[in-house]
Design a protein around this motif. Structure first.
Motif, PDB file in Angstrom:
ATOM      1  N   GLY A   1       0.819  -1.203   0.000  1.00 49.25           N
ATOM      2  CA  GLY A   1       0.000   0.000   0.000  1.00 49.25           C
ATOM      3  C   GLY A   1       0.852   1.253   0.000  1.00 49.25           C
ATOM      4  O   GLY A   1       0.546   2.230  -0.689  1.00 49.25           O
ATOM      5  N   GLU A   2       1.946   1.224   0.770  1.00 49.18           N
ATOM      6  CA  GLU A   2       2.821   2.397   0.844  1.00 49.18           C
ATOM      7  C   GLU A   2       3.394   2.735  -0.532  1.00 49.18           C
ATOM      8  O   GLU A   2       3.399   3.902  -0.931  1.00 49.18           O
ATOM      9  CB  GLU A   2       3.955   2.121   1.831  1.00 49.18           C
ATOM     10  N   PHE A   3       3.862   1.709  -1.257  1.00 45.81           N
ATOM     11  CA  PHE A   3       4.469   2.004  -2.554  1.00 45.81           C
ATOM     12  C   PHE A   3       3.435   2.391  -3.602  1.00 45.81           C
ATOM     13  O   PHE A   3       3.563   3.434  -4.256  1.00 45.81           O
ATOM     14  CB  PHE A   3       5.278   0.822  -3.075  1.00 45.81           C
ATOM     15  N   TRP A   4       2.410   1.556  -3.832  1.00 48.77           N
ATOM     16  CA  TRP A   4       1.498   1.813  -4.947  1.00 48.77           C
ATOM     17  C   TRP A   4       0.673   3.081  -4.739  1.00 48.77           C
ATOM     18  O   TRP A   4       0.372   3.796  -5.693  1.00 48.77           O
ATOM     19  CB  TRP A   4       0.597   0.612  -5.183  1.00 48.77           C
ATOM     20  N   HIS A   5       0.324   3.387  -3.497  1.00 46.35           N
ATOM     21  CA  HIS A   5      -0.360   4.653  -3.240  1.00 46.35           C
ATOM     22  C   HIS A   5       0.618   5.816  -3.426  1.00 46.35           C
ATOM     23  O   HIS A   5       0.284   6.841  -4.045  1.00 46.35           O
ATOM     24  CB  HIS A   5      -0.931   4.668  -1.822  1.00 46.35           C
ATOM     25  N   GLY A   6       1.834   5.651  -2.914  1.00 46.68           N
ATOM     26  CA  GLY A   6       2.825   6.717  -3.009  1.00 46.68           C
ATOM     27  C   GLY A   6       3.175   7.067  -4.436  1.00 46.68           C
ATOM     28  O   GLY A   6       3.235   8.254  -4.809  1.00 46.68           O
ATOM     29  N   VAL A   7       3.407   6.054  -5.279  1.00 42.60           N
ATOM     30  CA  VAL A   7       3.810   6.347  -6.650  1.00 42.60           C
ATOM     31  C   VAL A   7       2.644   6.964  -7.432  1.00 42.60           C
ATOM     32  O   VAL A   7       2.853   7.805  -8.322  1.00 42.60           O
ATOM     33  CB  VAL A   7       4.371   5.082  -7.340  1.00 42.60           C
ATOM     34  N   GLY A   8       1.413   6.586  -7.069  1.00 42.91           N
ATOM     35  CA  GLY A   8       0.255   7.216  -7.699  1.00 42.91           C
ATOM     36  C   GLY A   8       0.155   8.692  -7.334  1.00 42.91           C
ATOM     37  O   GLY A   8      -0.138   9.543  -8.191  1.00 42.91           O
TER      38      GLY A   8
END
Length: 911
Positions: free
Chosen positions: A440-447
């Motif tokens: 969640g941290e990565f995919w939300h962050g990159v979005g």
């Protein structure tokens, strides 16, 4: 085993090092240390000659930890250390006490090298060489922790004490230097070694270069010493502590390892016996305790999670009974109303949440609010919201079904310090996000990065640098076997080159003003960032990779998340049992199990026990919920009741004092959620001390004294509860003390809760107990009610600290020497459970306390007889106030033993 030879070490306990070594040799025990002494002496020689012995490599966050290596070992020595000190080897010999996390002061070992190579900055460089190991593995960390650091710190203590400056009062400095000189004498170091260092000597007359030369002279003096003999003398002194600890506990002729090996003695056993308790007993020529059990390997974790429906149907068909009956039996076993395990339920909810999360990002278009706030990962802020951040955005963007599942499954939690009750969770979406972890941290962050790079007003990183910026969650995903395709980052770098030119993002204001000649229209704008056309292309690119990752990895990733956390809990439980010879209590289990329980079983430690196939030691309570709704909504109501008003941009820019005050009110409002959790757990509103009110800033003229009652009244009103007398604001009176005489040497009788002024000087607290064997100890506490370090626990194995000393049934405190960082001293009485395992304080075991002041004036406190469940009690507290020291009659008992007291005071002890 009854020969005189068996007891050789009794005489060695109080003997000088040379005599103790002679007795050791006479018993045929010295040769076992020959290789070890040779190793320590050679490494000491290398260091004193100006060569580095160890190297620390600092890591990068949780995923790349620090490492420590002993670099001066020969090939043969490295092989010896691998056999003697490797963590797994020592655990195979039963050393399950080895710490899982460790701070290794490798700089202490390299200090001689640094003093010779960098004399002007040696101590600063040495302080930097501290490895904070989050996973203790291999041999080198244990070599440093157990063998080398204690030796080098003893030898170089004069250098470190002089570097600290005059931070201690003269009386205390004299005590320190007397101890150092005695240690040097016992180690056989020549008399003149401390000439320049000792208290009252010439140190302060030396200039900087003179002090540097004095340190080098000390190294030269140590170099000229017989290092082999010095190392042997240091070793025997360490072993004398082990002998004394064994003698204290060997009341039936021998003793259990877990009773002897306190935190102070564990490094000794690891350094000189490879962690092998049987080797310790062989050295002492003593038989093992009948109840001793040496665990050489931990059982493999077995998890009871998964495939409920299919399994139930199969069992029903095989047994010839209705499937509904099997489902009911399975639900009873899992401890819930469903045959699906609580872990499966939450993993399923995360899959559903992921679908809504994915759609939200895929459907995002220019002109919409940013998705910052879709995942509850931020600190709760009430006074001022960050630009483009929408708190609880998930309420708007996720379906009602998903919101309801998250609210139900993560609505409860357990507090680590109060595991007896399952309490309300004010932020279920945050706990859910924590359970999901780095995906969640990565995919939300990159979005979000894609949005802010393209739509502005600014971004914390570029698309080109996204791979580096999100390095930590990406490393965690790789470690989980679920890596992100690196093609994503190549395409992001290319996509950034294709974005449109930068455009200003501005707030525009249009206003009209009437003048004698007509109306004039003004248009003003304030730029606050840049945007670039092309968001949809980047969004679709990320969506393609995100969906491919989820298709390939999401199920495996979620299983990895819960399996890793549950297996870690099972491993910690087995390790505890191996080290202690018993299962942990609920409060001890909660230390390492609360996070997993909050993530996967709704805070239910019993359900977590079931998931790892172990019986729970106790059942948690489920008190009535005080926080039935959303924590954000409740905190906002508290903020408003406190007088909080949202800070607009003008206030933020022009009125710093009011902005700070509103932030402080907002902090109190968010902390009110923890207040309610404590109230649920305790069964009554918490006291100021239980709440930790001293940690907070109270923006009232009267500060905490005025603000604490205001907060309590607001919370009582909003929850419809009543303040108990214990938690209500205290009157100005400080309690009562009944005088018996009014002259020096007279005695005052204190009632529970009373506090009176005492003289600043040598004060003694004597504990008298009838009916049970006890240990008396003292705990030095800061203004937060916590220890500064584990050294602040003063007891028989660590009898003195910062002016406080424990001797038998008496604690003496030279109050004038107690550092300002210590605000109170708690006097603790604990049942010696080894001597009388079923003893508790109650009608059969009573105690009283007597406080003796420098002038002979006495205070006494005899508490009421307790409920017969407590094994530990805080008898008396000596505490500092601006006008001097005071004594309080406390009488607070713990039915959770030393573990409960340790958690309250922040001590890591052997409970």
């Amino acid at each position: 085993m009854a020969s005189d030879l068996t007891r050789w070490w009794h005489a060695a306990i109080e003997a000088g090092p040379d005599e103790a070594l002679r007795l050791e040799a006479g018993a045929g025990q010295r040769q076992r240390f020959a290789e070890l002494d040779s190793l320590a002496a050679r490494l000491l020689s290398v260091a004193l000659a100006g060569q580095p012995v160890a190297t620390v490599t600092l890591g990068r966050g949780r995923n790349v930890p620090d490492t420590a290596e002993v670099t001066a070992l020969t090939q043969e020595e490295a092989a010896f250390c691998a056999r003697a000190f490797d963590v797994q080897e020592q655990q195979r010999r039963g050393a399950w006490y080895l710490p899982t996390k460790l701070s290794v002061k490798a700089g202490a070992v390299d200090l001689p090298y640094l003093l010779r190579e960098h004399p002007g900055h040696a101590l600063t460089l040495a302080a930097d060489e501290t490895a904070r190991l989050t996973a203790v593995e291999g041999a080198d960390a244990i070599v440093l922790w157990a063998l080398l650091v204690p030796l080098f710190e003893t030898l170089l203590q004069p250098v470190r004490l002089r570097a600290a400056g005059d931070i201690f009062p003269p009386t205390q400095q004299k005590q320190f230097w007397s101890l150092i000189e005695e240690r040097y004498r016992l180690l056989g170091i020549k008399d003149g070694a401390l000439e320049a260092f000792r208290f009252g000597g010439v140190w302060h007359k030396l200039d900087r270069s003179g002090q540097q030369q004095a340190r080098l002279d000390l190294l030269d003096t140590l170099t000229q010493t017989d290092l082999a003999q010095l190392v042997a003398r240091h070793r025997i002194q360490q072993l004398q502590g082990l002998m004394a600890g064994f003698a204290k506990k060997a009341k039936a002729g021998t003793a259990l390892a877990r009773r002897v090996l306190t935190k102070e003695l564990q490094p000794v056993a690891s350094a000189y016996f490879g962690g092998d308790w049987l080797a310790v007993l062989d050295y002492l020529q003593t038989s093992p305790h009948p109840n001793e059990e040496i665990i050489t390997a931990l059982p493999e974790p077995r998890l009871y999670v998964g495939a409920s429906s299919q399994a139930a149907a199969g069992v029903a068909a095989e047994a010839g009974i209705a499937e509904s009956e099997v489902q009911a039996m399975l639900a009873a076993f899992l401890g819930g109303g469903s045959s699906m395990s609580p872990v499966e339920e939450r993993a399923g909810a995360l899959r559903s949440w992921w679908s809504g999360f994915d759609r939200s990002h895929a459907d995002q278009t220019p002109g919409m609010p940013p998705l910052w706030g879709l995942v509850d990962q931020e600190l709760m802020s009430l006074s001022r919201t960050e630009q483009d951040f929408t708190p609880q955005l998930y309420r708007q963007r996720l379906s009602a079904d998903i919101l309801e599942r998250v609210a139900q499954l993560w609505k409860m939690m357990t507090l680590p310090r109060h595991p007896g009750s399952i309490v309300s969770n004010p932020r279920p979406h945050q706990t859910m996000a924590d359970a999901l972890g780095p995906a969640g941290e990565f995919w939300h962050g990159v979005g979000l990065t894609a949005w802010f790079v393209c739509e502005g007003p600014y971004s914390r990183t570029s698309l080109n640098d996204a791979e580096r910026y999100y390095g930590k969650p990406l490393a965690a995903l790789r470690a989980a076997g679920c890596p992100v395709d690196t093609g994503l980052f190549r395409e992001l770098r290319a996509a950034e080159q294709m974005l449109g030119p930068e455009e200003d993002v501005a707030d525009r204001t249009i206003s009209a003003v009437e003048i004698p000649y007509g109306q004039v229209t003004f248009t003003s704008g304030m730029g606050h960032g840049r945007r670039r056309e092309g968001f949809e292309r980047v969004r679709d690119l990320i969506t393609r990779y995100r969906r491919a990752w989820a298709e390939q990895c999401l199920d495996a990733y979620l299983q990895h998340r819960w399996r890793t956390e549950l297996e870690d809990v099972a491993h910690q439980l087995h390790r505890f049992a191996a080290a202690k010879g018993r299962q942990p209590t609920l409060i001890q289990f909660s230390r390492f199990a609360t996070t997993a329980a909050n993530h996967w079983t709704g805070g239910d430690l019993g359900a977590l026990y079931t998931a790892i196939g172990e019986p729970a030691p106790a059942e948690q309570k489920r008190p009535a919920r005080l926080l039935a709704g959303d924590g954000y909504d409740f905190a906002r109501r508290v903020y408003q009741e406190l007088g909080g008003k949202s800070v607009d941009h003008g206030t933020w820019v022009n009125y710093a004092e009011e902005t700070q005050r509103q932030w402080q009110l907002g902090r109190l409002a968010t902390e009110s959620l923890r207040y309610l959790q404590l109230q649920e757990a305790l069964g009554q509103p918490p006291t100021a001390k239980q709440f930790g009110s001293q940690r907070l800033v109270w923006p009232w003229p009267g500060k905490e004294e005025e603000g604490w009652p205001v907060l309590q009244r607001i919370l009582a009103t909003l929850t419809g509860t009543v303040l108990s007398l214990a938690s209500a604001p205290s009157p100005t009176a400080t309690g009562t003390a009944s005088p018996q005489g009014g002259h020096d040497g007279a005695q005052q009788v204190l009632v529970k809760g009373a506090n009176v002024p005492i003289e600043t000087g040598m004060t003694a607290v004597r504990i008298t107990v009838d009916g049970a064997p006890v240990d008396v100890s003292a705990v030095l506490l800061t203004r937060r009610g916590r220890v500064r370090s584990d050294d602040d626990l003063v007891f028989f194995n660590h009898p003195a600290q910062d002016g406080v000393r424990v001797s038998g049934d008496t604690v003496s405190a030279e109050l004038g020497l107690v550092p300002d960082t210590v605000r109170s001293i708690a006097i603790v009485v604990s049942i010696d459970v080894e001597s009388q395992s079923d003893a508790v304080f109650g009608p059969g075991a009573t105690w009283d306390a007597e406080i003796i002041q420098p002038t002979g004036a006495r205070l006494s406190f005899t508490p009421e007889v307790s409920n017969g469940k407590e094994t530990v009690v805080v008898a008396v507290e000596l505490y500092r106030r601006p006008d001097g020291w005071r004594a309080r009659a406390v009488g607070q008992g713990y039915d959770t033993g030393l573990a409960g007291l340790a958690i309250d005071y922040g001590i890591n002890i052997e409970a």
